[in-house]
Enzyme design. Structure first.
Site, short mmCIF file in Angstrom:
data_model
loop_
_atom_site.label_atom_id
_atom_site.label_comp_id
_atom_site.label_asym_id
_atom_site.label_seq_id
_atom_site.Cartn_x
_atom_site.Cartn_y
_atom_site.Cartn_z
N SER A 1 0.18 -1.93 -3.79
CA SER A 1 0.05 -3.22 -3.12
C SER A 1 1.29 -4.09 -3.19
O SER A 1 1.39 -5.08 -2.46
CB SER A 1 -1.15 -4.00 -3.68
OG SER A 1 -2.35 -3.46 -3.21
N LYS B 1 2.91 -4.55 0.10
CA LYS B 1 2.37 -5.49 1.09
C LYS B 1 3.31 -6.66 1.35
O LYS B 1 3.34 -7.20 2.46
CB LYS B 1 1.00 -6.01 0.62
CG LYS B 1 -0.08 -4.94 0.56
CD LYS B 1 -1.34 -5.44 -0.13
CE LYS B 1 -2.40 -4.36 -0.21
NZ LYS B 1 -3.60 -4.81 -0.96
N TYR C 1 0.10 2.63 6.59
CA TYR C 1 -0.34 1.87 5.41
C TYR C 1 -0.34 2.77 4.17
O TYR C 1 0.20 2.40 3.12
CB TYR C 1 -1.72 1.29 5.66
CG TYR C 1 -2.33 0.61 4.46
CD1 TYR C 1 -1.87 -0.62 4.02
CD2 TYR C 1 -3.38 1.21 3.75
CE1 TYR C 1 -2.42 -1.23 2.90
CE2 TYR C 1 -3.94 0.60 2.64
CZ TYR C 1 -3.46 -0.62 2.21
OH TYR C 1 -4.00 -1.22 1.10
N TYR D 1 -4.39 -10.30 -6.96
CA TYR D 1 -5.78 -10.08 -6.55
C TYR D 1 -6.63 -11.31 -6.89
O TYR D 1 -6.16 -12.43 -6.78
CB TYR D 1 -6.33 -8.79 -7.18
CG TYR D 1 -5.51 -7.56 -6.89
CD1 TYR D 1 -5.13 -7.23 -5.59
CD2 TYR D 1 -5.10 -6.72 -7.92
CE1 TYR D 1 -4.38 -6.10 -5.32
CE2 TYR D 1 -4.35 -5.57 -7.65
CZ TYR D 1 -4.00 -5.28 -6.35
OH TYR D 1 -3.26 -4.16 -6.09
N VAL E 1 -1.88 -1.06 -7.94
CA VAL E 1 -2.78 -0.31 -8.81
C VAL E 1 -2.13 0.92 -9.47
O VAL E 1 -2.78 1.60 -10.27
CB VAL E 1 -4.09 0.11 -8.08
CG1 VAL E 1 -4.89 -1.12 -7.70
CG2 VAL E 1 -3.78 0.99 -6.88
#
Length: 310
Positions: A66, A69, A194, A246, A264
């Site tokens: 992540s 992102k 992705y 998160y 993660v």
């Protein structure tokens, strides 16, 4: 403080934080990530003059997950502009797990609340321009290679394939986005992009260099070259504060007080505006998906070095 003193402090704090690794677990829903040794912990810091301070496992490759992102958002904003992107993805934290579908279903319009949750990042991946998945991926890889100074930054194929085989929830999110009109391109191609950008392999030192470019408002401190506009850096750092950890982002902002983005695989990228970029690797995660020892290390470091921005 000289480099030797700072490195000794960093190692002391790393050892202190490493006692937390036993309270976390490696990510198991992506089988390839479950193979990591949960006891690892490394931290690297990039200073404005390019100096690197390191302690622990800083050269161990891991995947961005992540953290990527942030960089897919940078590419999408550079290619499409602020208005286009945020018509399709919101700017608000969710308070829900990163892979939750509930808000996507219940709010109107049915667009992801922010680009840091999986639904939002999938929508952002759909905005990256190029004639095929590889060309779109290269836009991201080229930027990361430039920012890290490593021309060999690449996708870890084993992790990519592992993610692709176990991505039922992400497929559900993507098809919901397609049904809602947020995704307009081919769903499987967008998902493929992705999965690949989440599987880009880095080290903690490279993540620290990425964080320093954000700390310098989009300028590569090694070369003096502007990689992306300062306004985009500002947007990304704001998302890191509000959504980067998160649904523990508020707690992290209070306890640590610096913009950060976790993944993660156990990575955390943190950025202290105009002062440093920080890369952490610790694959043992807490229940919210953040590196348990990595968060503790950043908390200790922030307090000892007075890094908080608030």
């Amino acid at each position: 403080m000289n480099i030797e003193q700072a490195t000794k402090q960093l190692e002391r704090l790393r050892k202190q934080a490493s006692t937390c690794t036993g309270t976390g677990k490696v990510a198991s829903y992506i089988p390839e990530l479950a193979k990591e040794d949960p006891c690892q912990l490394g931290v690297s810091i990039c200073m404005p003059d390019g100096t690197i301070l390191s302690a622990g496992e800083v050269n161990k490759p891991f995947t961005l997950q992540s953290i990527s992102k942030i960089f897919s958002l940078i590419v999408a904003l550079c290619q499409n502009g602020h208005q286009y992107v945020f018509e399709r993805v919101g700017k608000e934290p969710t308070g829900d797990p990163f892979n939750s579908i509930i808000k996507l279903e219940t709010i109107k319009p049915h667009k992801p609340l922010n680009p840091m949750i999986n639904a939002g990042a999938i929508a952002v991946a759909g905005m990256i321009q190029g004639k095929n998945v590889q060309e779109r991926l290269e836009c991201l890889l080229d930027m990361l290679r430039k920012m890290t100074g490593n021309p060999n930054i690449h996708v870890n194929e084993a992790v990519y394939c592992s993610e692709k085989k176990t991505a039922d929830r992400n497929r559900a999110l993507a098809w919901f986005l397609k049904d809602s009109g947020v995704l307009t391109g081919d769903v499987e191609e967008t998902l493929d992009l992705y999965f690949q950008h989440c599987s880009i392999e880095v080290t903690a030192t490279e993540v620290a260099r990425l964080g320093m470019v954000l700390a310098a408002d989009g300028v590569d401190v090694r070369t003096g070259e502007r990689v992306f506009p300062a306004e985009i850096a500002r947007i990304c750092k704001t998302f890191m504060v509000t959504c980067g950890m998160y649904n523990a982002s508020g707690e992290f902002a209070i306890d640590v007080g610096i913009p950060a983005k976790s993944g993660v695989a156990g990575g955390i990228m943190a950025t202290v505006p105009q002062r440093m970029g920080i890369g952490v690797f610790g694959p043992a995660l807490d229940e919210k998906g953040n590196s348990v020892a990595g968060v503790k290390l950043l908390e200790l470091l922030s307090k000892e070095w007075n890094l908080g921005i608030f």
